[in-house]
Design an enzyme around this catalytic site. Sequence first.
Site, PDB file in Angstrom:
ATOM      1  N   LYS A   1       1.022   4.166  -2.889  1.00  0.00           N
ATOM      2  CA  LYS A   1       0.661   5.555  -2.595  1.00  0.00           C
ATOM      3  C   LYS A   1       1.814   6.514  -2.880  1.00  0.00           C
ATOM      4  CE  LYS A   1      -3.609   4.995  -1.463  1.00  0.00           C
ATOM      5  NZ  LYS A   1      -4.637   5.411  -2.441  1.00  0.00           N
TER       6      LYS A   1
ATOM      7  N   TYR B   1       0.832  -1.204   0.000  1.00  0.00           N
ATOM      8  CA  TYR B   1       0.000   0.000   0.000  1.00  0.00           C
ATOM      9  C   TYR B   1       0.872   1.262   0.000  1.00  0.00           C
ATOM     10  CZ  TYR B   1      -3.545   3.285   1.822  1.00  0.00           C
ATOM     11  OH  TYR B   1      -4.395   4.351   2.012  1.00  0.00           O
TER      12      TYR B   1
END
Length: 303
Positions: free
Chosen positions: A168, A164
């Site tokens: 990002k 993640y």
Amino acid sequence: MGNFLAGKAVAVTGAGRGIGRAVALAAAAEGARVVVNDYGVATDGSAPSSEVADTVVKEIETAGGEAVAVADDVSTMAGGRRVVETALSAYGRLDGVVCVAGILRERMLFNMSEQEWDPVLATHLKGTFTVFRAAAAVMREQRSGTLIGFTSGNHQGSVSQANYSAAKGGIISLVRSAALGLHRYGVTANAVAPVARTRMSAGVPMELTEIGEPEDVAALVVYLLSDRARELPITGQVYTIAGPKIAVWAQPRELRAAYTEGTWTPERIADFLPGTVGVDPMPLLTQLTAMAKAARSNSRPNA
């Protein structure tokens, strides 16, 4: 109905729930015609269904707005194109895209599998690219448009979400690249790092001391989609919004530099670097270290 986005056509991915839904509803409430995209999956990316996108369209129509649903998977190039083509087919133009779609598959790095890494990067990072790619071509011809990606404070690092965090961080670089490459065509690109109560934030392992609601985030997105933001122009920026707080992140830059005569060697660097160039401490690592120290202190028996 407001008129902050009157006449605009906007596509929102991940718009079936949470922040994406709030953005779609807010954009429609301010006069935009909205493409509601959601693959309709669980937080880990399983069990797709088009029902959630259809439900948001009905909410918008009931409130007097105009919207159309598309349930394609934006982690594919065809899915990203489909979102853009739906806007062009339904509304004849596309003024903004907001890429909120994402999933989570948490695991410590030393245990993370390819099946836990690839889908997260595909949904967040590639899913932003596929929509940006298709939208950028249209906006270049229009000589106008707005691209908005969704990032996270977790791009600074995460204990159990390396996938993640990597995605990002990639979105920030993608947004800044889009801002540079599309500026001459009148297209802006920005990123939003929300802190809001959603399905995803419920699983954050650390306490969020500043947090708001999806509707707070939607207000910022509507502003960034508007002519008010484009006229400045606001582009290449990363904003955080957490309830009453709004903040802009610094652009990457060197902190300190040092030079040597001749050639660097490992020995010279070892003698020179710590006291000159030094380090820039990781705030999250400092926080984790303090938490671990407090935990050890609390676990000691009383003397």
